[in-house]
Design a protein around this motif. Sequence first.
Motif, PDB file in Angstrom:
ATOM      1  N   ARG A  72      -1.621  -6.620  -8.328  1.00  0.00           N
ATOM      2  CA  ARG A  72      -1.974  -6.734  -6.793  1.00  0.00           C
ATOM      3  C   ARG A  72      -3.608  -7.015  -6.630  1.00  0.00           C
ATOM      4  O   ARG A  72      -3.816  -7.798  -5.482  1.00  0.00           O
ATOM      5  CB  ARG A  72      -1.638  -5.352  -5.931  1.00  0.00           C
ATOM      6  CG  ARG A  72      -0.222  -5.172  -6.001  1.00  0.00           C
ATOM      7  CD  ARG A  72       0.650  -6.074  -5.276  1.00  0.00           C
ATOM      8  NE  ARG A  72       0.240  -6.314  -3.804  1.00  0.00           N
ATOM      9  CZ  ARG A  72      -0.120  -7.313  -3.169  1.00  0.00           C
ATOM     10  NH1 ARG A  72       0.123  -8.481  -3.744  1.00  0.00           N
ATOM     11  NH2 ARG A  72      -0.586  -7.420  -2.048  1.00  0.00           N
ATOM     12  N   LYS A  97       2.783   1.850  -0.981  1.00  0.00           N
ATOM     13  CA  LYS A  97       1.458   1.994  -0.563  1.00  0.00           C
ATOM     14  C   LYS A  97       0.416   1.004  -1.518  1.00  0.00           C
ATOM     15  O   LYS A  97      -0.433   0.262  -0.899  1.00  0.00           O
ATOM     16  CB  LYS A  97       0.963   3.219  -0.782  1.00  0.00           C
ATOM     17  CG  LYS A  97       0.824   4.144   0.255  1.00  0.00           C
ATOM     18  CD  LYS A  97       0.213   5.332   0.141  1.00  0.00           C
ATOM     19  CE  LYS A  97       0.065   6.026   1.615  1.00  0.00           C
ATOM     20  NZ  LYS A  97      -0.913   7.358   1.579  1.00  0.00           N
ATOM     21  N   GLY A  99       1.645  -1.837  -2.607  1.00  0.00           N
ATOM     22  CA  GLY A  99       1.708  -3.280  -2.193  1.00  0.00           C
ATOM     23  C   GLY A  99       2.911  -3.931  -2.709  1.00  0.00           C
ATOM     24  O   GLY A  99       2.951  -5.258  -2.632  1.00  0.00           O
ATOM     25  N   LYS A 216       0.932   0.120   4.071  1.00  0.00           N
ATOM     26  CA  LYS A 216      -0.161  -0.258   3.218  1.00  0.00           C
ATOM     27  C   LYS A 216      -1.549   0.307   3.750  1.00  0.00           C
ATOM     28  O   LYS A 216      -2.397   1.019   3.093  1.00  0.00           O
ATOM     29  CB  LYS A 216      -0.317  -1.774   3.228  1.00  0.00           C
ATOM     30  CG  LYS A 216      -1.354  -2.081   2.108  1.00  0.00           C
ATOM     31  CD  LYS A 216      -1.611  -3.608   1.937  1.00  0.00           C
ATOM     32  CE  LYS A 216      -2.645  -3.971   1.191  1.00  0.00           C
ATOM     33  NZ  LYS A 216      -2.858  -5.693   1.028  1.00  0.00           N
ATOM     34  N   HIS A 217      -1.685   0.182   5.117  1.00  0.00           N
ATOM     35  CA  HIS A 217      -2.868   0.635   5.751  1.00  0.00           C
ATOM     36  C   HIS A 217      -2.763   2.058   6.444  1.00  0.00           C
ATOM     37  O   HIS A 217      -3.534   2.613   7.249  1.00  0.00           O
ATOM     38  CB  HIS A 217      -3.310  -0.317   6.798  1.00  0.00           C
ATOM     39  CG  HIS A 217      -3.943  -1.598   6.298  1.00  0.00           C
ATOM     40  ND1 HIS A 217      -4.872  -1.746   5.883  1.00  0.00           N
ATOM     41  CD2 HIS A 217      -3.033  -2.699   6.193  1.00  0.00           C
ATOM     42  CE1 HIS A 217      -5.038  -2.953   5.405  1.00  0.00           C
ATOM     43  NE2 HIS A 217      -4.150  -3.756   5.510  1.00  0.00           N
TER      44      HIS A 217
END
Length: 222
Positions: A72, A97, A99, A216-217
């Motif tokens: 990633r 998380k 990605g 992800k955020h």
Amino acid sequence: MTTLKLAVVDDHKLFRQGLIQILKKFDNYEVIFEAASGEELLEKVGFTPPDIVLLDLNMKGMSGQEASVILRTEHPAMKIIILSMNYSHDYIRQMMKIGVHGYLPKDIDQKKLVEAIDQVYSKGHYMDDEIAAVLREALQITERRNAKKSTVIESENIVLTEREMEVLKLICKGYNTGQIAEELFISYRTVEGHRKNLLLKTGVANSVSLVVFAVKHSLIDM
């Protein structure tokens, strides 16, 4: 017809070769290399980068999780689909998380595997009912916390309003525009306006990608 370049990574030779034989049935797939470890994967992607990596999670040496973190970072355009016997919520949360673009059980049927590969390539992510359930569970945890007036994502220089966060949470729950409008007592057009703003602010293309962005955020707890 676009030919998808695939890599198959698994430390069990029989499973790896069986998967490759399945993929060879499809004219639009080309397995450009196989690997038995995370270390071998990282060595080979530098020479022949695939479009999509089908990656085992638990391997001797470098795990699929560790390899995913590096991919990633160093190859952000490369798509990652995890294939694992461990389909626990904790593992799914961790990998989302990081990605990765899909998380599948190793006993998945051929039809769904092909569907997942094609959707990851065309839309960026594949989300089945199990992963959607995990995200809904995470959202319920988030909703028990006190809501803030606005949400700042410093790494992306993005500020989401309280209403945008409400709409985003309902999108993560799988609500459509009409259902969101009914839930928040606002018009259909207003919901579409908030959805458009969310897409513009986050830079993603569709609702599925909004859900992945939220995970992800850490906009919903994982």
